[in-house]
Structures are given as C-alpha cells and as structure tokens.
Design a protein around this motif. Structure first.
Motif, PDB file in Angstrom:
ATOM      1  N   SER A  21      42.935  53.698 -28.594  1.00  0.00           N
ATOM      2  CA  SER A  21      41.176  54.572 -28.883  1.00  0.00           C
ATOM      3  C   SER A  21      40.207  53.003 -28.335  1.00  0.00           C
ATOM      4  O   SER A  21      39.207  53.106 -28.329  1.00  0.00           O
ATOM      5  CB  SER A  21      40.697  54.150 -30.205  1.00  0.00           C
ATOM      6  OG  SER A  21      41.236  53.025 -31.452  1.00  0.00           O
ATOM      7  N   VAL A 349      42.654  59.377 -32.237  1.00  0.00           N
ATOM      8  CA  VAL A 349      41.607  59.937 -32.986  1.00  0.00           C
ATOM      9  C   VAL A 349      41.707  61.094 -33.953  1.00  0.00           C
ATOM     10  O   VAL A 349      41.910  62.180 -32.766  1.00  0.00           O
ATOM     11  CB  VAL A 349      40.489  60.027 -31.970  1.00  0.00           C
ATOM     12  CG1 VAL A 349      39.302  59.744 -32.864  1.00  0.00           C
ATOM     13  CG2 VAL A 349      40.220  58.356 -31.232  1.00  0.00           C
ATOM     14  N   THR A 412      36.826  53.599 -32.374  1.00  0.00           N
ATOM     15  CA  THR A 412      36.897  54.803 -31.443  1.00  0.00           C
ATOM     16  C   THR A 412      35.019  54.660 -30.305  1.00  0.00           C
ATOM     17  O   THR A 412      34.422  54.944 -30.889  1.00  0.00           O
ATOM     18  CB  THR A 412      37.377  55.787 -31.798  1.00  0.00           C
ATOM     19  OG1 THR A 412      37.084  57.056 -30.025  1.00  0.00           O
ATOM     20  CG2 THR A 412      35.911  56.410 -32.820  1.00  0.00           C
TER      21      THR A 412
END
Length: 462
Positions: A21, A349, A412
């Motif tokens: 991420s 994620v 992220t």
C-alpha cells in the motif's frame, strides 16, 4: 450502524487489494516536510487547502461533483473513476464555499463550477426527488450501491442537500449569475419528496426507496447515528415536509434513545446504535453538523447537542490514549477512529468502520481533523504531529485516508470523498462558524427546527 454495515458489504466488493500500500504515488513528489515552527493558523490553512484539492482538482470532469474515491496509486475497482458520491459531494460543496470565503479559489470560477454541478443534478436520475447514493458522472444514471440499493438514498440526499442550501444562502444576494445559481439550488431543494420516504405515512423516515425493489431495503432511520440532519431537512421542506410526530416517534423512538451511561466520566446522553459502550465512529459527530450548529442547541430531550458530540469525541480520544490493545503510536498526538479505508490482516487495503469496539490499529486522519470544534487542542496536536512528523502520511490532497504507525507506518495513497470532505468545513466552523451561520439562518431551517421544538438562542430559535 446501517450505513456502516452497508458500506462494508458493498464497498468491499469493489475494492482492489493492494499488497504494497506504500506504492510510490503521484502525490509523493508533492510531499514536503512542514517546518515545526509553523503556526496553528498556518497549519489549519494548509490542511484546508489540501483537502479542497480533492473537490477542486480531482473532481469528476463532467459533473464536477465529488468522485467516490481518488487513488494516487491509480488502482481502481471496476473502472469507477466516473462514479460520484452524493453525500460526499454535499461535503464538497461546503468545502468549496470555504475555499471561496478564504480566497483559496476565485469566486467567479467557483460560481461557474457550482452552476455546472446544479445543472447536472437537475438532469440526473431522481427517485421521488431523492438522488441515489452513487451516480454516473458522465450519464447522470443511478449506479447501484448494492443490488437492491438502486434507487433513492434519503440520507445521502440529506448530506448533499445541506450543501446545496449553504450554496444558495451564500450566493442568493449576489450578482445576476450568483442569483441564478441560488435559484437552481432552491429548485433542487424543493423537488425532494421527503414525506414519500415515510412509506405511506408511517411515523418514521426510511433510508431507501427503489422503483424496482420498492421498500425491500427496509431501513428505518432511528437514532442515534449520523442521520439527524435527514429529519431536520425533512421537517424544514417547504413542499414535502414531515410532521413533528415523525421525528418524535421515528428518530427518538418515543424518547427511548436516551441513555444514562457514562464512559471515562463523560455522559453519553443517547444510545449509539450498535456502539453503546464507547459511542460510534466519529463521523456521527460530523456529517449532520457541517451546517447544523450544535452549539447550545437543544430539543425536548437533549439539553445540548454540542456536549453530546464533544463527549463522543473525547471518549474516542481517551480510549486511544488509554490504548487497551497496546497499538504502537496511539496517544495524545495520534488518535481518532472512524469509518474509512483500512488494513486487512494480509496487509492489503480494505474498508472498515473503526470505533473503540472495532479497533484494528488504524487511525483515520479525518476523525481528529473534523473534530476541531469539539476538541481544538487534541485536534491541533494531531494536525501538528501528522504534518510535521509524518510526511509519509500526507499526499497531494492532504492526509491519506488510512494510517497506522503500528504496522510500520503503513498507509494507503488513497482518498474517499466522505472523509476528505468534512475536514475543511469542520475546521472552518471551529475558526469562524461560517457554514453554521449559512445553514442555521436559512428561513426554512429556522421554521423546521422550531417545528421539532429545537431551541438555539444564538440563532433566535425559540
């Protein structure tokens, strides 16, 4: 908790796993370490400008409304770059007004863009006047949020309408172009059939109605969660209003939503749906209060809505400082649990609704940043920490949606409209009360609040 359940169920189907991420992103080049001697005012300016970029620079290009998500890593589920979100766009309208008021964007350009938005909304699919949760920004057609969630979404419509009314109030006494914009806003507002969503006159509002599935979603709006603004707008409508009994029986459940529980010595006042021990995600203190000023606001059951919200925020803060799960990083400078992107167990994620009873070591920056009116010191400590000490958590449109010091500074490079959209408005309400004044002084809102027995000396509502 209905919104949370739906969000997890529907959004998880759309998200693409991203094993790493912390991919190098477009925003990485724009990051810079903020000097530690930056003033509080400069920091608030900075984060407001950054959050504004989401709705100004990264808007859906045809409708100019807020995209559901913006990913700097350029990984999107099912080609949804043109999916706009109704509620997040409402927060975006408020964000743009902050940008105009502070001189971050030119007023004339804002009027032109806002006019494009209102023209799009007038032609987009509507379901008894309400918009769907998601809309295709190129065609104006409903994009299903779930199989049966393919019609009107009254709560998302309420968040959008709150923004529409603030735009109307801001520009209604302006030049010819601005007055024309305000008129478009007024027409959109008057076209929403709030009372239809009582399912034939039941004394409660329902979240959804679909031409195909009718009332099969079957989610009555009952307190307490983020939906208060829906009842206030429905009661305030000059064309399709609900009565006070619908608020009393539906939202307050005949007064049974009151609570005598405390946490950390702080009264909770109401039963938080599905989160009664600590209170719900912090967006419950934000979404309804972009325009609705809780300061010394009362009704027949709640003596002060500001205290209700402040206590929920401080309970969340104190929980993070106590840190019973011993997550690395949690503390006075790094706190705040709310719904948003999250970290799955495999490091990919995901999406989750974070609150003390559902804490996975992920801090969502909008939680603390959008709580400025209630916790100015604690929110400023977070803002200063993340901008001066954690540049890896900052992207081109401000703090990324999800962060975790515990997982080796995991983040992220992605944003969600509903999270980024509350930051600038709530900070501005803390600084000047700007949006609160716009909304609370709207004539219909004043009458609607009086109908529901709300009182606010600040706005002469008695």
């Amino acid at each position: 908790m209905k919104r949370i359940i739906l969000s997890i169920a529907a959004t998880s189907l759309l998200l693409v796993s991203c094993k790493n991420s912390q991919i190098a992103s477009q925003g990485a080049a724009q990051k810079s370490v903020v000097k530690s001697n930056i003033t509080d005012e400069q920091l608030m300016d900075q984060v407001q400008k950054d959050a504004l970029k989401y709705f100004w620079e990264y808007a859906e290009p045809n409708s100019m409304l807020g995209r559901e998500r913006y990913h700097e890593d350029n990984i999107y589920p099912d080609n949804d770059k043109h999916v706009i979100t109704t509620g997040g766009s409402g927060f975006g309208l408020a964000t743009i007004l902050v940008g105009v008021e502070r001189g971050f964007v030119p007023r004339k350009e804002a009027v032109k863009r806002l006019t494009t938005m209102m023209d799009f909304l007038a032609k987009a699919d509507r379901h008894k006047g309400a918009w769907s949760h998601w809309i295709n920004g190129e065609t104006g057609k409903t994009v299903p949020f779930g199989k049966k969630d393919n019609g009107g979404d009254l709560v998302e419509t309420a968040f959008l309408t709150s923004g529409i009314l603030m735009v109307r109030e801001y520009f209604k006494n302006g030049n010819a172009e601005e007055k024309a914009l305000a008129q478009k806003c007024d027409e959109l507002w008057k076209g929403i059939q709030w009372n239809w969503y009582t399912k034939g006159g039941e004394k409660v509002l329902y979240w959804h109605w679909s031409p195909e599935y009718q009332w099969e979603m079957n989610f009555p709006l009952e307190g307490y969660n983020e939906c208060l603004i829906t009842y206030i707008l429905a009661a305030s409508s000059p064309t399709y209003a609900i009565d006070a009994e619908t608020y009393d029986k539906g939202w307050t459940r005949n007064g049974t939503y009151l609570s005598d529980k405390e946490k950390y010595g702080l009264p909770m006042y109401v039963k938080h749906n599905g989160a009664e021990e600590y209170g719900g995600p912090l967006f419950w203190t934000q979404y309804s209060y972009i325009g609705l000023d809780p300061t010394n606001l009362s009704d027949k059951l709640i003596k002060n809505y500001f205290d209700l919200n402040k206590n929920q925020v401080l309970i969340d803060y104190k929980y993070c400082v106590e840190n019973p799960k011993q997550w690395k990083g949690y503390g006075p400078n790094y706190w705040g649990l709310t719904a948003g992107y999250s970290r799955n167990k495999d490091g990919s994620v995901g999406y989750d609704a974070h609150f003390p009873q559902n804490d996975h070591g992920v801090i969502t920056p909008t939680a603390a940043l959008s709580s400025f009116p209630y916790s100015p010191k604690e929110s400023m400590d977070f803002l200063r920490f993340i901008y001066t000490q954690k540049p890896e958590f900052i992207g081109s449109a401000g703090p990324y949606d999800a962060t975790s010091i515990n997982y080796n500074n995991w983040t992220t490079p992605r944003y969600l409209a509903i999270d980024q959209g509350t930051i600038a408005p709530m900070i501005e309400n803390y600084r000047t009360g700007f949006l609160w004044k716009l909304f609370m002084n709207a004539p219909e809102i004043q009458q609607g609040l009086k109908k529901l027995s709300f009182k606010s000396e600040k706005y002469n509502i008695k």
